[in-house]
Design a protein around this motif. Sequence first.
Motif, mmCIF file in Angstrom:
data_model
loop_
_atom_site.group_PDB
_atom_site.id
_atom_site.type_symbol
_atom_site.label_atom_id
_atom_site.label_comp_id
_atom_site.label_asym_id
_atom_site.label_seq_id
_atom_site.Cartn_x
_atom_site.Cartn_y
_atom_site.Cartn_z
ATOM 1 N N GLU A 67 -11.118 2.734 -2.712
ATOM 2 C CA GLU A 67 -9.755 2.781 -2.197
ATOM 3 C C GLU A 67 -8.878 1.770 -2.923
ATOM 4 O O GLU A 67 -9.299 0.634 -3.164
ATOM 5 C CB GLU A 67 -9.745 2.473 -0.699
ATOM 6 C CG GLU A 67 -10.525 3.487 0.099
ATOM 7 C CD GLU A 67 -10.678 3.134 1.552
ATOM 8 O OE1 GLU A 67 -10.889 4.050 2.342
ATOM 9 O OE2 GLU A 67 -10.583 1.937 1.906
ATOM 10 N N ALA A 107 -2.012 4.193 0.261
ATOM 11 C CA ALA A 107 -3.372 4.040 -0.261
ATOM 12 C C ALA A 107 -3.804 5.306 -0.990
ATOM 13 O O ALA A 107 -3.298 6.394 -0.723
ATOM 14 C CB ALA A 107 -4.346 3.750 0.874
ATOM 15 N N TYR A 145 -5.148 -0.016 -2.546
ATOM 16 C CA TYR A 145 -4.063 -0.268 -1.605
ATOM 17 C C TYR A 145 -2.883 -0.870 -2.357
ATOM 18 O O TYR A 145 -2.981 -1.981 -2.905
ATOM 19 C CB TYR A 145 -4.513 -1.218 -0.489
ATOM 20 C CG TYR A 145 -5.531 -0.579 0.410
ATOM 21 C CD1 TYR A 145 -5.125 0.199 1.486
ATOM 22 C CD2 TYR A 145 -6.891 -0.717 0.172
ATOM 23 C CE1 TYR A 145 -6.056 0.818 2.312
ATOM 24 C CE2 TYR A 145 -7.831 -0.102 0.986
ATOM 25 C CZ TYR A 145 -7.402 0.657 2.052
ATOM 26 O OH TYR A 145 -8.319 1.270 2.860
ATOM 27 N N ARG A 179 -7.554 7.198 -2.492
ATOM 28 C CA ARG A 179 -9.008 7.157 -2.333
ATOM 29 C C ARG A 179 -9.649 8.180 -3.253
ATOM 30 O O ARG A 179 -9.127 9.273 -3.461
ATOM 31 C CB ARG A 179 -9.377 7.474 -0.893
ATOM 32 C CG ARG A 179 -10.861 7.543 -0.628
ATOM 33 C CD ARG A 179 -11.192 7.897 0.823
ATOM 34 N NE ARG A 179 -10.624 6.908 1.724
ATOM 35 C CZ ARG A 179 -9.763 7.190 2.699
ATOM 36 N NH1 ARG A 179 -9.354 8.428 2.896
ATOM 37 N NH2 ARG A 179 -9.289 6.244 3.474
#
Length: 89
Positions: free
Chosen positions: A35, A20, A37, A22
């Motif tokens: 975020e 991930a 993923y 951010r």
Amino acid sequence: MDERVAALSEQDGWQVEGFAARVHYKGADDYYSIEYYAPSECVLYWKVKGDGETAVPVGRGTVPTPLRDRVRQDLAEADIDPEVEKRNL
């Protein structure tokens, strides 16, 4: 580390954690944590409360358009299809 996440880490402000990435942005008078993923190829938006410790997930329709545009730009610059920003979970 996934190559898409690694590419996002090259963009301004993005930090990586496993699969991930951010980033934190201010939109209007609100703070957001965004975020990405890699396994699910999706973007989640979190609105961060004034204390900086509490965040709640929010629908992308509530996120200011310029902020969403910036996220799509970051994705594109990392060679990630910016359309994943619109993907529903």
